[in-house]
Design an enzyme around this catalytic site. Structure first.
Site, PDB file in Angstrom:
ATOM      1  N   ASP A  11       0.472   7.145 -10.236  1.00 27.93           N
ATOM      2  CA  ASP A  11      -0.248   6.616 -11.399  1.00 27.93           C
ATOM      3  C   ASP A  11      -1.338   5.681 -10.878  1.00 27.93           C
ATOM      4  O   ASP A  11      -1.186   4.448 -10.872  1.00 27.93           O
ATOM      5  CB  ASP A  11       0.729   5.867 -12.309  1.00 27.93           C
ATOM      6  N   SER A  12      -2.416   6.262 -10.424  1.00 27.09           N
ATOM      7  CA  SER A  12      -3.457   5.466  -9.746  1.00 27.09           C
ATOM      8  C   SER A  12      -4.637   5.198 -10.678  1.00 27.09           C
ATOM      9  O   SER A  12      -4.768   5.840 -11.731  1.00 27.09           O
ATOM     10  CB  SER A  12      -3.968   6.251  -8.535  1.00 27.09           C
TER      11      SER A  12
ATOM     12  N   TYR B 229      -9.826   6.867 -23.076  1.00 21.23           N
ATOM     13  CA  TYR B 229     -10.557   7.201 -21.846  1.00 21.23           C
ATOM     14  C   TYR B 229     -11.859   7.937 -22.141  1.00 21.23           C
ATOM     15  O   TYR B 229     -11.900   8.808 -23.017  1.00 21.23           O
ATOM     16  CB  TYR B 229      -9.690   8.061 -20.918  1.00 21.23           C
TER      17      TYR B 229
ATOM     18  N   ASP C 218      -8.962   5.023 -10.135  1.00 22.17           N
ATOM     19  CA  ASP C 218      -9.836   6.121  -9.710  1.00 22.17           C
ATOM     20  C   ASP C 218     -10.218   6.002  -8.239  1.00 22.17           C
ATOM     21  O   ASP C 218      -9.976   4.959  -7.630  1.00 22.17           O
ATOM     22  CB  ASP C 218     -11.093   6.121 -10.601  1.00 22.17           C
TER      23      ASP C 218
ATOM     24  N   ASP D 192       0.845  -1.198   0.000  1.00 19.34           N
ATOM     25  CA  ASP D 192       0.000   0.000   0.000  1.00 19.34           C
ATOM     26  C   ASP D 192       0.879   1.246   0.000  1.00 19.34           C
ATOM     27  O   ASP D 192       1.741   1.405   0.880  1.00 19.34           O
ATOM     28  CB  ASP D 192      -0.879  -0.040   1.257  1.00 19.34           C
TER      29      ASP D 192
HETATM   30  N1  LIG Z   1      -3.367   4.461 -14.447  1.00 17.06           N
HETATM   31  C1  LIG Z   1      -4.717   4.399 -14.881  1.00 17.06           C
HETATM   32  C2  LIG Z   1      -5.221   5.668 -15.462  1.00 17.06           C
HETATM   33  C3  LIG Z   1      -6.676   5.879 -15.126  1.00 17.06           C
HETATM   34  C4  LIG Z   1      -7.531   4.735 -15.523  1.00 17.06           C
HETATM   35  C5  LIG Z   1      -8.952   4.861 -15.089  1.00 17.06           C
HETATM   36  C6  LIG Z   1      -9.555   6.106 -15.626  1.00 17.06           C
HETATM   37  N2  LIG Z   1     -10.206   6.229 -16.795  1.00 17.06           N
HETATM   38  C7  LIG Z   1     -10.594   7.519 -16.900  1.00 17.06           C
HETATM   39  C8  LIG Z   1     -11.311   8.213 -17.882  1.00 17.06           C
HETATM   40  C9  LIG Z   1     -11.541   9.571 -17.735  1.00 17.06           C
HETATM   41  C10 LIG Z   1     -11.068  10.227 -16.621  1.00 17.06           C
HETATM   42  C11 LIG Z   1     -10.375   9.532 -15.633  1.00 17.06           C
HETATM   43  C12 LIG Z   1     -10.129   8.169 -15.792  1.00 17.06           C
HETATM   44  N3  LIG Z   1      -9.489   7.262 -15.017  1.00 17.06           N
END
Ligand SMILES: NCCCCCc1nc2ccccc2[nH]1
Length: 289
Positions: A159-160, A228, A162, A140
């Site tokens: 780099d998470s 995205y 959501d 964690d």
């Molecule tokens: N490291 C993963 C990056 C984020 C992946 C999940 C995700 N997908 C998204 C689409 C739009 C805005 C925020 C977002 N977050």
């Protein structure tokens, strides 16, 4: 559900869903933290999905990985010690490795399955793990940061996924405080900071927290990632009190190719500066004191 299609349905984007045509499901598993799936899409390459949310596709992961890494690292003169929280796919590591000044990269990823699946199905992303400067910690990020001596890092990259799921606490005040403590004076942090089209309220809260905690500069940048929902994703860039950091004008240019001759596909110094230009509806919220 349309047979042969994957639809990304999530409370993070109510009433809409990006759909990708599925050629073949390559992996499905359940880790201690989330459902993990990989599928071969028809037009976006391979796709990594966690709890039904697309984390990356081969088609445009370069945009996200290059921007989340080079926006912070090109904003300080000589990054040496870098910490990555999350980023288990290894893409950020691949980009950090381009910086010759970097001597030590720690990565703290909570889910071992993400690392293993990325190495198996996304070798061009997980290539970042091969760099001898990298140390992988499975655990964690909150706990990891508590154990880190004050002022250890020049840069932290979060780099998470959501705030719904395992990454929820990476969007809360205590975590930002522990990042600030782990950074040296004039050190920088860059976090995954959602979409100005979908999440202005989340961004508003993140900005308020960051202005409280980071006494250097606090800026929001964004980039296009067709994968995205809303086609964009953003980043919070903050620096701690100390030597000034002007995120909008990179001081540490990155050379075009890495050691294996892999050229940058997305990032360049003009895109760096442009990333901080905001539409008025976002500027009002983010840049208001
Ligand atoms: N490291 C993963 C990056 C984020 C992946 C999940 C995700 N997908 C998204 C689409 C739009 C805005 C925020 C977002 N977050």
């Amino acid at each position: 559900v349309i047979p042969g299609w994957f639809s990304e349905i999530s409370p993070m984007w109510p009433g809409e869903a990006h759909s990708l045509k599925v050629e073949k499901i390559l992996f499905q598993g359940k880790s201690d933290y989330q459902d993990v799936m990989v599928f071969q899409s028809s037009t976006y390459g391979k796709v990594l999905v966690l709890d039904g949310v697309i984390q990356l596709t081969e088609r445009d992961e370069c945009a996200y990985q290059e921007m989340i890494t080079h926006l912070p690292l090109c904003s300080i003169p000589n990054p040496k010690k870098v910490l990555v929280i999350g980023g288990g796919d290894g893409g950020v590591l691949r980009e950090v490795a381009r910086h010759a000044s970097v001597e030590q990269v720690d990565i703290c990823e909570i889910d071992k399955m993400v690392v293993e699946v990325s190495k198996e199905y996304f070798p061009d992303v997980a290539v970042g793990y091969n760099d001898p400067r990298v140390t992988l910690h499975i655990g964690d990020g909150v706990a990891f940061l508590k154990a880190v001596p004050e002022g250890t890092y020049d840069a932290v990259i979060v780099d998470s996924s959501d705030p719904i799921g395992p990454a929820q606490e990476l969007f809360e005040k205590p975590f930002f405080q522990s990042v600030a403590r782990a950074l040296r004076p004039g050190g920088v942090v860059c976090t995954q900071a959602e979409s100005i089209w979908l999440h202005m309220h989340i961004i508003e809260d993140i900005v308020a927290n960051c202005r409280h905690i980071f006494k250097g500069s606090v800026n929001y940048a964004w980039t296009t990632v067709p994968t995205y929902p809303s086609g964009v994703i953003g980043f919070m860039l903050c620096s701690t009190e100390g030597p000034d950091v002007d995120f909008k004008h990179p001081v540490n240019p990155i050379d075009e190719q890495d050691d294996s001759g892999r050229p940058l596909k997305f990032y360049n110094s003009e895109i760096h500066t442009a990333a901080f230009c905001l539409p008025s509806f976002a500027k009002r919220v983010i840049e208001s004191e």
